[in-house]
Design a protein around this motif. Structure first.
Motif, PDB file in Angstrom:
ATOM      1  N   THR A  96       0.846  -1.192   0.000  1.00 54.08           N
ATOM      2  CA  THR A  96       0.000   0.000   0.000  1.00 54.08           C
ATOM      3  C   THR A  96       0.882   1.243   0.000  1.00 54.08           C
ATOM      4  O   THR A  96       2.067   1.186   0.342  1.00 54.08           O
ATOM      5  CB  THR A  96      -0.935   0.036   1.218  1.00 54.08           C
ATOM      6  OG1 THR A  96      -0.144  -0.034   2.417  1.00 54.08           O
ATOM      7  CG2 THR A  96      -1.916  -1.125   1.189  1.00 54.08           C
ATOM      8  N   ASN A  97       0.270   2.362  -0.381  1.00 51.75           N
ATOM      9  CA  ASN A  97       0.993   3.630  -0.433  1.00 51.75           C
ATOM     10  C   ASN A  97       0.175   4.690   0.294  1.00 51.75           C
ATOM     11  O   ASN A  97      -0.997   4.879  -0.021  1.00 51.75           O
ATOM     12  CB  ASN A  97       1.228   4.049  -1.882  1.00 51.75           C
ATOM     13  CG  ASN A  97       1.973   5.361  -1.987  1.00 51.75           C
ATOM     14  OD1 ASN A  97       2.954   5.577  -1.272  1.00 51.75           O
ATOM     15  ND2 ASN A  97       1.520   6.229  -2.873  1.00 51.75           N
ATOM     16  N   THR A  98       0.770   5.352   1.234  1.00 48.95           N
ATOM     17  CA  THR A  98       0.044   6.359   2.026  1.00 48.95           C
ATOM     18  C   THR A  98       0.583   7.761   1.812  1.00 48.95           C
ATOM     19  O   THR A  98       0.196   8.689   2.510  1.00 48.95           O
ATOM     20  CB  THR A  98       0.117   6.012   3.524  1.00 48.95           C
ATOM     21  OG1 THR A  98       1.494   5.946   3.918  1.00 48.95           O
ATOM     22  CG2 THR A  98      -0.566   4.689   3.807  1.00 48.95           C
ATOM     23  N   GLN A  99       1.502   7.930   0.860  1.00 46.37           N
ATOM     24  CA  GLN A  99       2.095   9.233   0.645  1.00 46.37           C
ATOM     25  C   GLN A  99       1.970   9.649  -0.812  1.00 46.37           C
ATOM     26  O   GLN A  99       1.832   8.824  -1.698  1.00 46.37           O
ATOM     27  CB  GLN A  99       3.577   9.213   1.053  1.00 46.37           C
ATOM     28  CG  GLN A  99       4.390   8.157   0.322  1.00 46.37           C
ATOM     29  CD  GLN A  99       5.787   8.021   0.900  1.00 46.37           C
ATOM     30  OE1 GLN A  99       6.307   8.959   1.491  1.00 46.37           O
ATOM     31  NE2 GLN A  99       6.392   6.864   0.733  1.00 46.37           N
ATOM     32  N   SER A 101       3.048  10.725  -4.409  1.00 41.60           N
ATOM     33  CA  SER A 101       4.200  10.262  -5.174  1.00 41.60           C
ATOM     34  C   SER A 101       4.040  10.659  -6.635  1.00 41.60           C
ATOM     35  O   SER A 101       2.932  10.700  -7.169  1.00 41.60           O
ATOM     36  CB  SER A 101       4.327   8.742  -5.071  1.00 41.60           C
ATOM     37  OG  SER A 101       5.321   8.266  -5.956  1.00 41.60           O
ATOM     38  N   PHE A 126      -2.307   4.025  -4.846  1.00 43.56           N
ATOM     39  CA  PHE A 126      -1.326   4.406  -5.858  1.00 43.56           C
ATOM     40  C   PHE A 126      -1.873   5.340  -6.942  1.00 43.56           C
ATOM     41  O   PHE A 126      -1.161   5.698  -7.863  1.00 43.56           O
ATOM     42  CB  PHE A 126      -0.719   3.151  -6.506  1.00 43.56           C
ATOM     43  CG  PHE A 126       0.165   2.377  -5.571  1.00 43.56           C
ATOM     44  CD1 PHE A 126       1.437   2.846  -5.263  1.00 43.56           C
ATOM     45  CD2 PHE A 126      -0.261   1.192  -4.992  1.00 43.56           C
ATOM     46  CE1 PHE A 126       2.262   2.130  -4.402  1.00 43.56           C
ATOM     47  CE2 PHE A 126       0.551   0.473  -4.135  1.00 43.56           C
ATOM     48  CZ  PHE A 126       1.820   0.944  -3.833  1.00 43.56           C
ATOM     49  N   SER A 538       2.189  -2.828  -7.734  1.00 46.01           N
ATOM     50  CA  SER A 538       2.277  -2.265  -6.380  1.00 46.01           C
ATOM     51  C   SER A 538       3.620  -2.570  -5.740  1.00 46.01           C
ATOM     52  O   SER A 538       4.254  -1.692  -5.126  1.00 46.01           O
ATOM     53  CB  SER A 538       1.141  -2.821  -5.514  1.00 46.01           C
ATOM     54  OG  SER A 538      -0.115  -2.467  -6.010  1.00 46.01           O
ATOM     55  N   ASN A 542       6.368   0.255  -4.808  1.00 44.31           N
ATOM     56  CA  ASN A 542       6.894   0.407  -3.449  1.00 44.31           C
ATOM     57  C   ASN A 542       8.410   0.353  -3.440  1.00 44.31           C
ATOM     58  O   ASN A 542       9.078   1.107  -2.724  1.00 44.31           O
ATOM     59  CB  ASN A 542       6.317  -0.694  -2.554  1.00 44.31           C
ATOM     60  CG  ASN A 542       5.229  -0.170  -1.641  1.00 44.31           C
ATOM     61  OD1 ASN A 542       4.715   0.923  -1.851  1.00 44.31           O
ATOM     62  ND2 ASN A 542       4.867  -0.940  -0.630  1.00 44.31           N
ATOM     63  N   ILE A 545       9.628   3.710  -4.830  1.00 49.03           N
ATOM     64  CA  ILE A 545       9.432   4.795  -3.869  1.00 49.03           C
ATOM     65  C   ILE A 545      10.446   4.700  -2.735  1.00 49.03           C
ATOM     66  O   ILE A 545      11.067   5.690  -2.328  1.00 49.03           O
ATOM     67  CB  ILE A 545       7.996   4.777  -3.325  1.00 49.03           C
ATOM     68  CG1 ILE A 545       7.000   5.115  -4.444  1.00 49.03           C
ATOM     69  CG2 ILE A 545       7.839   5.748  -2.160  1.00 49.03           C
ATOM     70  CD1 ILE A 545       5.550   4.877  -4.072  1.00 49.03           C
ATOM     71  N   ASN A 546      10.654   3.493  -2.210  1.00 44.14           N
ATOM     72  CA  ASN A 546      11.580   3.312  -1.088  1.00 44.14           C
ATOM     73  C   ASN A 546      13.019   3.605  -1.496  1.00 44.14           C
ATOM     74  O   ASN A 546      13.823   4.083  -0.687  1.00 44.14           O
ATOM     75  CB  ASN A 546      11.471   1.883  -0.551  1.00 44.14           C
ATOM     76  CG  ASN A 546      10.145   1.639   0.145  1.00 44.14           C
ATOM     77  OD1 ASN A 546       9.516   2.572   0.648  1.00 44.14           O
ATOM     78  ND2 ASN A 546       9.706   0.387   0.170  1.00 44.14           N
TER      79      ASN A 546
END
Length: 549
Positions: A96-99, A101, A126, A538, A542, A545-546
């Motif tokens: 999941t993504n909570t920010q 981007s 996303f 996904s 992730n 992003i990381n």
């Protein structure tokens, strides 16, 4: 929770879709040998039909139950294969993504695969961007009726292209033979119910929805994706994929816009031939795959009902079980397999072309399945090794040749060429209709279908129809109708992907998805593939992003 399988109750005691709860409850108590006070809750997981004895048809239930003293019951029935712990079928997101981007995934195509890829990505946070070359479903429906009623084709908005994909104008079948160990199919059905589908699709063994219900469901799912931050752009056709150093960088659109992305889901459906050509020309690995060609066949629905329900045939049976279907296979002497495809009980044959001056047929039913005729594709399997070996896109060229010839045979006005079954078997042109009125619009032009398919296919179908009549009496009905041609049974190509990452084997960031990419066949399997690809995207997002943190 426990799951009890193979609880059988007589159909004559049932309501329209299932037995009343008190009858099911009594069967559970009897099966487990427990008092009523020990049964806390139950729900039907699956309901099938056992019609092997036509005079004594049964509903067969798999039921999930909550009981007191579950461990004791399991111990008492430890050798019984029909009483086991219920598996966990709930859906779990892999990432999941909570920010916010900049790494927004792009989904090309908004049929079943694209819808579910976008939905899962949106639910996971996303915020996907969806590009659909066709129109939103209500406008698309108007354009489709324009071909059916007036013979006017819109190449960008038709049975094949537009919101909902080809499955919107079909029987809306929601079952598949795919292996599904993670219960993705359950997630698909649950999302359909949330969007307005009847709840019985969660438990009946061969659920279907029909076109009218699919239209409103697709709209609701679109709204859900948008509410979660997704973006859907209609009338946006991708003209080129930007690939640099074997990595997707973005897409060019017909509007002139360039949209950057490093995560591109290609879920374009089996008829996006210009897209397939573009993908091949970009050097993305594409291979030819098998598909099938044939005709649509129509009989009175009552003929199929009487054959299938036998001595039990009655208005009550029809009300409870609905219009009967069939699934037939014949292995012809010339080595070809002939089979029924996309059988539509109580449905219509529809014009399904997406290119000018070509004729393609398909089948469609509404939820009620109450039209006069039954129809199905009667198709012959073909393979690239034998039938179109010269080029990865040669299957597309074969389809186009057959569809163009069908257009001419039908009178060059989008009418379809047709022939009575009796005349087809005798190899003589048909001149007038009999008791079966064809349902295809803009219309059927009677002729001889001898030249509509390759000789091997004609010979195999001529052999198969009388063989099928041994299973469905009067399947070779002289006045039944064959309508040509059926060529879009599945994609003629596969955009090969890595089994683990689900990315193209030679283009990173490209995720081939669904039926058009060669990884599904039908609404449910395409939707399931959309979920699988969304999970792969996904995980990749992730990781991207990381790596920037």
């Amino acid at each position: 929770m426990l799951r009890i399988t193979e609880i059988k109750l007589p159909l004559v005691q049932a309501e329209t879709l299932k037995h009343q709860d008190d009858k099911i409850r009594a069967a559970i108590l009897k099966r487990l040998e427990i008092p009523e006070s020990d049964l806390i809750h139950f729900e039907i997981f699956k309901r099938g039909v056992d019609a092997r004895k036509s005079h004594a048809i049964l509903y067969v239930y798999n039921i999930d139950i909550e009981v007191k003293n579950e461990s004791q019951i399991l111990a008492r029935f430890k050798k019984d294969p029909h009483i086991k712990p219920a598996p966990d079928t709930s859906y779990k997101f892999v990432a999941t993504n909570t920010q916010a981007s900049e790494h927004r995934p792009v989904v090309v195509g908004f049929g079943p695969a694209g819808i579910f890829a976008a939905l899962i990505l949106a639910q996971a946070g996303f915020k996907p961007i969806v590009l659909e070359r066709g129109k939103e479903v209500r406008e698309r429906t108007k354009d489709t009726w324009g071909l059916w009623r007036k013979g006017k084709l819109n190449p960008e908005s038709n049975v094949q292209f537009g919101e909902g994909g080809a499955g919107t104008f079909s029987d809306g079948k929601l079952y598949s033979q795919i292996k599904d160990p993670k219960h993705y199919g359950r997630k698909v059905l649950q999302e359909f119910v949330k969007a307005g589908a009847p709840e019985e699709i969660l438990y009946i063994s061969h659920p279907h929805i029909g076109t009218f219900k699919l239209v409103s469901m697709v709209e609701e799912m679109r709204s859900t994706i948008i509410s979660l931050g997704g973006e859907i752009r209609f009338d946006h056709r991708v003209t080129e994929i930007d690939v640099q150093d074997q990595q997707v960088q973005g897409v060019f659109l017909q509007t002139g816009e360039y949209l950057p992305t490093r995560h591109l889901v290609l879920a374009v459906g089996h008829s996006a031939r210009d897209t397939f050509e573009m993908v091949y020309n970009k050097g993305i690995f594409v291979e030819a795959k098998p598909f099938s060609i044939g005709f649509r066949i129509e009989h009175p629905q009552s003929l199929v009902d009487r054959a299938r329900y036998g001595k039990s045939y009655s208005d009550d049976i029809l009300q409870k079980l609905g219009a009967a279907d069939y699934k037939l296979v014949h292995h012809a002497k010339n080595g070809r397999s002939v089979y029924s495809f996309c059988m539509c009980p109580g449905g219509t044959v529809v014009a399904a072309t997406s290119e000018p001056n070509r004729v393609v047929t398909n089948g469609m039913s509404q939820y009620s399945r109450n039209e006069r005729n039954a129809n199905a594709g009667i198709v012959v399997g073909i393979t690239p090794e034998v039938d179109y070996p010269d080029h990865p896109l040669a299957g597309i060229e074969l389809q186009r040749q057959l569809e163009s010839h069908a257009f001419v045979l039908g009178g060059s006005n989008y009418a379809a060429p047709g022939q009575l079954i009796g005349d087809f078997l005798a190899n003589r042109p048909s001149t007038e209709f009999g008791e079966v009125t064809p349902s295809y619009t803009p219309g059927v032009h009677l002729t001889n279908l001898e030249s509509a398919l390759p000789e091997f296919a004609i010979n195999a179908i001529r052999e198969a129809i009388p063989a099928f009549a041994k299973q469905i009496p009067n399947f070779d009905l002289a006045d039944g109708i064959l309508t040509g041609v059926e060529t879009r049974t599945s994609s003629p190509i596969r955009i090969k992907r890595d089994d683990e990452t689900l990315q193209s084997i030679n283009t990173k960031g490209l995720f081939p998805c669904g039926e058009g990419a060669g990884y599904a066949g039908g609404i449910l399997s395409a939707a399931v593939d959309g979920i699988k690809v969304a999970e792969a995207v996904s995980l990749s997002l992730n990781s991207s992003i990381n790596s920037l943190k």
